[in-house]
Design a protein around this motif. Structure first.
Motif, PDB file in Angstrom:
ATOM      1  N   ASP A  13      73.187  19.931  53.999  1.00 15.97           N
ATOM      2  CA  ASP A  13      72.897  19.756  55.421  1.00 15.97           C
ATOM      3  C   ASP A  13      73.173  21.095  56.109  1.00 15.97           C
ATOM      4  N   HIS A  39      76.322  10.452  63.664  1.00 16.11           N
ATOM      5  CA  HIS A  39      77.600  11.056  63.267  1.00 16.11           C
ATOM      6  C   HIS A  39      78.699  10.383  64.071  1.00 16.11           C
ATOM      7  N   GLY A  50      81.348  16.891  55.259  1.00 18.68           N
ATOM      8  CA  GLY A  50      81.741  18.293  55.357  1.00 18.68           C
ATOM      9  C   GLY A  50      83.203  18.401  54.977  1.00 18.68           C
ATOM     10  N   ARG A  51      84.052  17.989  55.910  1.00 18.46           N
ATOM     11  CA  ARG A  51      85.503  18.062  55.726  1.00 18.46           C
ATOM     12  C   ARG A  51      85.959  17.464  54.390  1.00 18.46           C
ATOM     13  N   SER A 108      84.278  13.620  63.662  1.00 18.06           N
ATOM     14  CA  SER A 108      84.965  14.122  62.479  1.00 18.06           C
ATOM     15  C   SER A 108      86.323  13.454  62.318  1.00 18.06           C
ATOM     16  N   ARG A 163      68.189  11.026  65.314  1.00 20.98           N
ATOM     17  CA  ARG A 163      69.654  10.916  65.481  1.00 20.98           C
ATOM     18  C   ARG A 163      69.976   9.968  66.633  1.00 20.98           C
ATOM     19  N   LYS A 211      78.308  23.717  57.432  1.00 21.10           N
ATOM     20  CA  LYS A 211      79.104  24.364  58.488  1.00 21.10           C
ATOM     21  C   LYS A 211      80.609  24.219  58.267  1.00 21.10           C
ATOM     22  N   GLY A 265      78.517  12.641  58.648  1.00 22.19           N
ATOM     23  CA  GLY A 265      79.811  13.067  58.137  1.00 22.19           C
ATOM     24  C   GLY A 265      80.919  12.214  58.733  1.00 22.19           C
ATOM     25  N   GLY A 266      82.104  12.806  58.846  1.00 19.62           N
ATOM     26  CA  GLY A 266      83.224  12.093  59.436  1.00 19.62           C
ATOM     27  C   GLY A 266      84.232  11.559  58.434  1.00 19.62           C
ATOM     28  N   GLU A 277      76.619  12.817  54.879  1.00 22.55           N
ATOM     29  CA  GLU A 277      76.707  14.272  55.079  1.00 22.55           C
ATOM     30  C   GLU A 277      78.162  14.721  55.178  1.00 22.55           C
ATOM     31  N   ALA A 327      77.669  19.155  54.247  1.00 20.46           N
ATOM     32  CA  ALA A 327      77.482  19.766  55.573  1.00 20.46           C
ATOM     33  C   ALA A 327      78.055  21.181  55.537  1.00 20.46           C
ATOM     34  N   TYR A 348      86.710  23.892  58.139  1.00 25.34           N
ATOM     35  CA  TYR A 348      86.872  24.397  59.506  1.00 25.34           C
ATOM     36  C   TYR A 348      88.149  25.230  59.633  1.00 25.34           C
TER      37      TYR A 348
HETATM   38  C1  LIG Z   1      79.593  18.677  61.388  1.00 31.73           C
HETATM   39  C2  LIG Z   1      78.551  17.779  60.842  1.00 31.73           C
HETATM   40  C3  LIG Z   1      78.763  17.110  59.629  1.00 31.73           C
HETATM   41  C4  LIG Z   1      80.068  17.172  58.858  1.00 31.73           C
HETATM   42  O1  LIG Z   1      81.056  16.484  59.524  1.00 31.73           O
HETATM   43  P1  LIG Z   1      82.508  16.227  58.840  1.00 31.73           P
HETATM   44  O2  LIG Z   1      83.252  15.513  59.884  1.00 31.73           O
HETATM   45  O3  LIG Z   1      83.054  17.564  58.500  1.00 31.73           O
HETATM   46  O4  LIG Z   1      82.264  15.395  57.630  1.00 31.73           O
HETATM   47  C5  LIG Z   1      77.737  16.315  59.133  1.00 31.73           C
HETATM   48  N1  LIG Z   1      76.569  16.188  59.799  1.00 31.73           N
HETATM   49  C6  LIG Z   1      76.326  16.816  60.966  1.00 31.73           C
HETATM   50  C7  LIG Z   1      75.018  16.636  61.617  1.00 31.73           C
HETATM   51  C8  LIG Z   1      77.307  17.623  61.523  1.00 31.73           C
HETATM   52  O5  LIG Z   1      77.088  18.223  62.705  1.00 31.73           O
END
Ligand SMILES: *Cc1c(COP(=O)(O)O)cnc(C)c1O
Length: 401
Positions: free
Chosen positions: A68, A184, A261-262, A187, A142, A48, A220-221, A259, A46, A356
């Motif tokens: 993503d 999702h 991210g963190r 996070s 979603r 972002k 994510g999460g 997905e 992810a 982040y």
């Molecule tokens: C922000 C986001 C992620 C990443 O989330 P994390 O908690 O950082 O793993 C994944 N998918 C979508 C659609 C998001 O908006």
């Protein structure tokens, strides 16, 4: 990029007056390999969480092939950094021109949606000039799920309610080559049960709609480690997700995606800041709410800290931070545990800022710049060194080094 062994070496060499970001490519690569080897499906980064091109390259080289992306700017960025990457446009609300550019100019085939309006936009934007409908779309609907087990909610903005999902899944099935369901859980999900519960909703949606589902994307999460937030090991999450996915009524050839991210980038960066002034248990430092410490200010996130200046007391005391701008909101309550005799001119390393954090610095009040260096020491905490124990298994807490 210049390399140093660690933050102390940076401070000894440069005595920096501006904040300095320290990147640990080895930590991000280790996280990427962990997901590539252990997640029972495909992992999409992810973007972002940290869109730095250096990091994108590290993840790509460690085996992350799917990304993503959430905006056309991210589509362009990743496409130019990684020409062969698979891009998945997973923001459920996009402009028609963004969809068209992503599809026609950047080869994007995977899109998410949570409404009929978005489905119509995707169909229109991907239809050819001669009026032929696209036949190669992977469309992920979603689903709204609970954020109750996560530290940061993503539940209220996006996702269709289970009660309304069946007709949207059926309509999407009509135009999609591959149909997916994504969600999702929010996070920093602190228990694997967050995913188990969300998967129960996926099951209900699939049964309700009686459609063939080709992709289940658990989003994510996945958590990282911060003071006061010690999640179970990631293997527990992967195991719970695998078991839940196995029992879903989806086709045998269906794919499981996530997905993160963190989890892929939290350990990538730390930040060295300088104390400009002390006032009791408040320290005025040279980075803050408009810099890499956005989450520390705005959602009270506690990042691990250590004093880099030698010779300070062993006894720790709780401190709060003020950032450099002239704004009262530039305040980080912490508490951040540091030597009780901290002085102006001391340096502090703030850890676990790769997600982040380091990537969110703005130029507000002229405090945007930060130099970047690579360091080779370990992040202040890690999910990936093979030493995690389940904090629920014993009363002891896994220590933050
Ligand atoms: C922000 C986001 C992620 C990443 O989330 P994390 O908690 O950082 O793993 C994944 N998918 C979508 C659609 C998001 O908006």
């Amino acid at each position: 990029m210049h390399h140093f062994p660690d933050a102390s070496a940076v401070v000894r060499a440069l005595s920096p007056d501006e904040p300095v970001i320290l990147n640990r490519p080895h930590a991000a690569a280790r996280a990427a390999r962990f997901f590539a080897e252990k997640f029972p499906g495909k992992s999409l980064y992810a973007v972002k969480a940290n869109p730095s091109p250096d990091l994108l390259m590290v993840l790509w080289e460690a085996g992350v092939t799917h990304y993503d992306v959430a905006s056309i700017a991210e589509v362009r960025l990743v496409r130019s950094a990684l020409p062969d990457a698979v891009l998945c446009f997973m923001h459920p609300v996009k402009s028609k021109s963004a969809i068209a550019e992503a599809y026609k100019a950047h080869g994007v085939r995977v899109f998410s949606l949570d409404s009929y309006e978005e489905l119509a936009k995707i169909v229109e934007a991907t239809t050819s000039e001669t009026g032929a409908a696209a036949e190669d779309l992977s469309l992920c609907v979603r689903l709204r799920v609970s954020s109750e087990y996560s530290e940061l909610s993503l539940a209220s903005k996006f996702g269709i309610d289970l009660a309304d999902a069946a007709p949207l899944l059926q309509a999407t099935r009509q135009v999609a080559d591959s149909l997916g369901i994504c969600f999702h859980v929010g996070s920093q999900a602190m228990t694997p049960f967050a995913y188990v519960q969300a998967m129960e909703r996926v099951r209900a949606a699939v049964v309700d709609a009686s459609v063939t589902v080709d992709i289940v994307d658990v989003g994510g999460g996945f958590p990282s480690i911060y003071p006061g937030m010690e999640p179970p090991p990631l293997e527990d999450y992967f195991g719970a997700i695998h078991r839940a996915a196995e029992s879903l009524p989806v086709s045998y050839s269906s794919e499981l995606w996530c997905e993160p991210g963190r989890a892929l980038c939290a350990e990538y960066s730390s930040l060295v800041v300088k104390v400009e002034r002390g006032r009791g248990d408040e320290l005025y430092i040279n980075d803050g709410a408009y810099g890499a410490l956005y989450d520390a200010a705005h959602v009270g996130w506690r990042f691990p800290v250590r004093c880099i200046t030698p010779g300070r007391s062993e006894a720790l005391a709780p401190f709060a931070f003020y950032g450099p701008t002239c704004d009262d909101a530039d305040f980080m309550a912490g508490p951040f545990m540091l030597p009780d005799d901290m002085q102006p001119g001391d340096y502090i390393e703030v850890g676990m800022l790769g997600a982040y954090g380091a990537a969110m610095k703005t130029a507000f009040n002229g405090f945007g710049q930060a130099r970047l260096f690579e360091v080779s020491d370990e992040p202040m905490a890690s999910q990936y060194t093979g030493q995690r124990q389940d904090p629920r298994a014993k009363d002891n807490v896994v220590s933050l080094r």
